[in-house]
Design a protein around this motif. Structure first.
Motif, PDB file in Angstrom:
ATOM      1  N   TYR A 109       1.196  -0.863  -0.374  1.00 57.45           N
ATOM      2  CA  TYR A 109       0.431  -0.109   0.320  1.00 57.45           C
ATOM      3  C   TYR A 109       0.919   1.727   0.009  1.00 57.45           C
ATOM      4  N   SER A 110       2.231   1.209   0.463  1.00 52.71           N
ATOM      5  CA  SER A 110       2.660   2.292   0.518  1.00 52.71           C
ATOM      6  C   SER A 110       3.498   2.893  -0.611  1.00 52.71           C
ATOM      7  N   VAL A 111       3.829   1.830  -1.321  1.00 49.76           N
ATOM      8  CA  VAL A 111       4.290   1.591  -2.773  1.00 49.76           C
ATOM      9  C   VAL A 111       3.655   2.721  -3.421  1.00 49.76           C
ATOM     10  N   ILE A 112       2.057   2.101  -3.284  1.00 51.75           N
ATOM     11  CA  ILE A 112       1.181   3.274  -4.331  1.00 51.75           C
ATOM     12  C   ILE A 112       1.083   4.601  -3.737  1.00 51.75           C
ATOM     13  N   LEU A 143       7.444   6.505 -14.138  1.00 52.90           N
ATOM     14  CA  LEU A 143       7.600   6.397 -12.480  1.00 52.90           C
ATOM     15  C   LEU A 143       8.110   5.171 -12.021  1.00 52.90           C
ATOM     16  N   LEU A 144       7.379   3.364 -13.288  1.00 54.87           N
ATOM     17  CA  LEU A 144       7.693   2.698 -12.418  1.00 54.87           C
ATOM     18  C   LEU A 144       8.568   2.393 -12.817  1.00 54.87           C
ATOM     19  N   ALA A 145       9.705   2.149 -14.448  1.00 52.88           N
ATOM     20  CA  ALA A 145      10.890   1.963 -15.293  1.00 52.88           C
ATOM     21  C   ALA A 145      11.991   3.185 -14.347  1.00 52.88           C
ATOM     22  N   ASN A 146      11.364   3.802 -13.672  1.00 46.50           N
ATOM     23  CA  ASN A 146      12.734   4.536 -12.632  1.00 46.50           C
ATOM     24  C   ASN A 146      13.118   4.428 -11.154  1.00 46.50           C
ATOM     25  N   GLU A 147      14.036   3.027 -10.919  1.00 43.07           N
ATOM     26  CA  GLU A 147      13.296   1.807  -9.966  1.00 43.07           C
ATOM     27  C   GLU A 147      13.817   3.344  -8.389  1.00 43.07           C
ATOM     28  N   TRP A 148      14.459   3.526  -8.586  1.00 41.85           N
ATOM     29  CA  TRP A 148      15.379   4.588  -7.609  1.00 41.85           C
ATOM     30  C   TRP A 148      14.456   5.232  -6.827  1.00 41.85           C
ATOM     31  N   LEU A 149      13.435   6.029  -8.077  1.00 39.11           N
ATOM     32  CA  LEU A 149      12.896   7.292  -8.220  1.00 39.11           C
ATOM     33  C   LEU A 149      11.605   6.450  -7.181  1.00 39.11           C
ATOM     34  N   ALA A 150      10.858   5.369  -7.381  1.00 41.86           N
ATOM     35  CA  ALA A 150       9.685   4.895  -7.155  1.00 41.86           C
ATOM     36  C   ALA A 150      10.093   3.988  -5.584  1.00 41.86           C
ATOM     37  N   ILE A 151      11.501   3.764  -5.302  1.00 40.27           N
ATOM     38  CA  ILE A 151      12.097   3.281  -4.072  1.00 40.27           C
ATOM     39  C   ILE A 151      11.710   4.502  -2.987  1.00 40.27           C
ATOM     40  N   PHE A 152      12.645   6.186  -3.898  1.00 37.55           N
ATOM     41  CA  PHE A 152      12.186   7.412  -2.620  1.00 37.55           C
ATOM     42  C   PHE A 152      10.997   7.782  -2.230  1.00 37.55           C
ATOM     43  N   TRP A 153       9.843   7.587  -2.908  1.00 37.42           N
ATOM     44  CA  TRP A 153       8.275   7.962  -3.061  1.00 37.42           C
ATOM     45  C   TRP A 153       7.660   6.825  -1.796  1.00 37.42           C
ATOM     46  N   HIS A 154       8.178   5.519  -2.153  1.00 44.11           N
ATOM     47  CA  HIS A 154       7.401   5.136  -1.583  1.00 44.11           C
ATOM     48  C   HIS A 154       8.963   5.088   0.353  1.00 44.11           C
ATOM     49  N   LEU A 364       9.616  -2.671  -6.918  1.00 42.64           N
ATOM     50  CA  LEU A 364      10.581  -3.225  -7.890  1.00 42.64           C
ATOM     51  C   LEU A 364      10.136  -4.089  -8.712  1.00 42.64           C
ATOM     52  N   SER A 365       8.450  -4.787  -8.300  1.00 45.66           N
ATOM     53  CA  SER A 365       8.014  -5.675  -8.980  1.00 45.66           C
ATOM     54  C   SER A 365       7.479  -5.132 -10.523  1.00 45.66           C
ATOM     55  N   GLN A 366       6.748  -3.562 -10.014  1.00 42.55           N
ATOM     56  CA  GLN A 366       6.595  -3.225 -11.021  1.00 42.55           C
ATOM     57  C   GLN A 366       7.157  -2.471 -12.015  1.00 42.55           C
ATOM     58  N   GLY A 367       8.545  -2.375 -12.290  1.00 40.71           N
ATOM     59  CA  GLY A 367       9.144  -1.909 -12.743  1.00 40.71           C
ATOM     60  C   GLY A 367      10.437  -3.409 -14.055  1.00 40.71           C
TER      61      GLY A 367
END
Length: 450
Positions: A109-112, A143-154, A364-367
């Motif tokens: 949920y926190s990823v979304i 957003l999904l492809a930029n894994e580090w950015l997605a993890i940052f927002w998570h 990561l599973s969304q990238g």
């Protein structure tokens, strides 16, 4: 809520807003529209509404009553009530299931939630201006492809959640939700009006409210049941924990009706806001979790003042997500605080960091990487967690909650706890004893074994 043992809501209104905040979140605005889209529209909506009021609300009342009677974490409350009723202590497994379930849910949920923060920033910086269908899809894909950015927002989203839970939520959250939850309703209504004027509102009304029962499959029914539980935050320990902070003068039955109605209203409004745009721009009805992220930016990019409205909408969606996330972190923090007597801040920080780390795999599973290739039955890691909690743990937890309250807690205890009118109590008691467990079991067995 500074302490798990003696904190109480300052008022009934504060409790209802916090409970609505727990229930109203990504489950309504992110998940309901795309599940309705995948489930064929009207038939799904009809089954969903039936489940919310015939099954979800009785279980909601049961959870709140158990929490208020126990006055402890879900695990502590279930153990305490089982002992008081002279029943097997194994019933505390309902509490354990809720605490573990909320941990798993928050880890994806926190990823979304992180995506919503990213989109709030995008809206504020003008990324939606004149965006079209292809551009909206590309924005989400990047957003999904930029894994580090997605993890940052998570990480940012989890940081906000940890910060609030660590401080206790009575002072800050109560004040915030009484303003922000009504504001979310207002903004959704504005979006619905916008969609009605500028997009294909007729097609959306027909899709959402004209049931096509030929599209109603066992899987659709299970999804609707799971969504009713997910949307109301049932069987995840959250509602039971919030019930533990209730004073005796709060009418649980009436409060539950308000919570369920407000929660359902947001889900339906979200559908009415989103589907006209889906039809007008030829978007894929069943495209999955990205629907809200691939759809709403188109509207915000076209409307006058869209950057402001988009920023406010995703900002409030962040708040709705955070109020839900707080309620998902609260059960495990409440239990560990109760069990260890350690400082709440340390517990919240440690638990939050653990959930963040577990959630990285969901992100990561969304990238486009080796993690995204790890699948079971066609589900990636985020999908596996969603399926496990939404379709298995929550229905089973809800079924055993109903069985416990309906058959193992004395009728007199429940009458005293709920203080309902006789006729209302009889209806609720019949539903929680017979309809809820049988319906949940029938749907669950049909999907899992037939």
């Amino acid at each position: 809520m500074a302490s798990s043992s003696n904190a109480q809501w300052s008022s009934r209104w504060a409790f209802i807003m916090a409970a609505v905040g727990s229930a109203v979140g990504l489950g309504n605005i992110w998940k309901f529209p795309y599940e309705a889209g995948q489930g064929g529209g009207g038939a799904f909506v009809l089954v969903y509404l039936l489940f919310v009021f015939a099954i979800g609300m009785p279980v909601l009342i049961a959870e709140l009553s158990l929490g208020r009677r126990g006055q402890l974490s879900p695990i502590g409350s279930m153990r305490k009530i089982a002992e008081a009723e002279r029943k097997n202590s194994m019933w505390q497994l309902i509490g354990w299931s809720g605490v573990i379930g909320s941990f798993i849910v928050l880890s994806f949920y926190s990823v979304i939630g992180g995506w919503t923060i990213s989109y709030m920033v995008d809206a504020a910086t003008g990324a939606f201006t004149n965006i079209d269908k292809e551009g909206a899809g590309a924005l989400f894909g990047s957003l999904l492809a930029n894994e580090w950015l997605a993890i940052f927002w998570h990480a940012v989203f989890m940081g906000i959640t940890i910060f609030i839970v660590a401080r206790g939520v009575e002072g800050g959250l109560e004040k915030a939700v009484t303003v922000l939850m009504p504001a979310l309703f207002v903004l959704l209504i504005v979006l619905v009006i916008y969609s009605a004027i500028t997009a294909d509102f007729g097609a959306a009304l027909s899709f959402l409210f004209t049931p096509d029962f030929s599209k109603l499959t066992f899987d659709t029914v299970l999804q609707a049941l799971g969504q009713s539980f997910f949307s109301l935050s049932l069987a995840l320990g959250s509602i039971m924990t919030y019930g533990a902070y209730l004073t005796r003068d709060v009418n649980i039955g009436k409060s539950a009706a308000i919570i369920a109605s407000a929660d359902t209203g947001v889900a339906v409004l979200a559908g009415l806001a989103i589907f006209p745009i889906v039809f007008a721009y030829g978007l894929d009805l069943g495209q999955g979790p990205g629907l809200i992220f691939a759809t709403l930016p188109i509207a915000f990019g076209q409307m006058p003042g869209g950057a402001i409205v988009g920023t406010l909408f995703f900002g409030l969606l962040v708040v709705a997500a955070v109020t839900s996330a707080i309620s998902l972190l609260e059960p495990s923090v409440s239990y560990l605080e109760e069990k260890t007597g350690k400082d709440r801040r340390k517990i919240a920080i440690i638990m939050g960091i653990v959930i963040f780390i577990v959630g990285i795999a969901s992100s990561l599973s969304q990238g486009d990487n080796w993690v995204s290739t790890l699948k079971i039955g066609g589900y990636d890691i985020l999908g596996i967690k969603d399926f496990l909690t939404n379709n298995i743990m929550m229905p089973i937890g809800g079924m055993f909650t109903a069985l416990f309250v309906g058959w193992f807690v004395s009728r007199k205890s429940m009458m005293d706890e709920l203080a309902m009118e006789d006729s209302s109590f009889r209806v609720w008691y019949f539903l929680v004893r017979f309809v809820c467990p049988v319906a949940i079991a029938a749907v669950f067995i049909s999907i899992m074994f037939l």
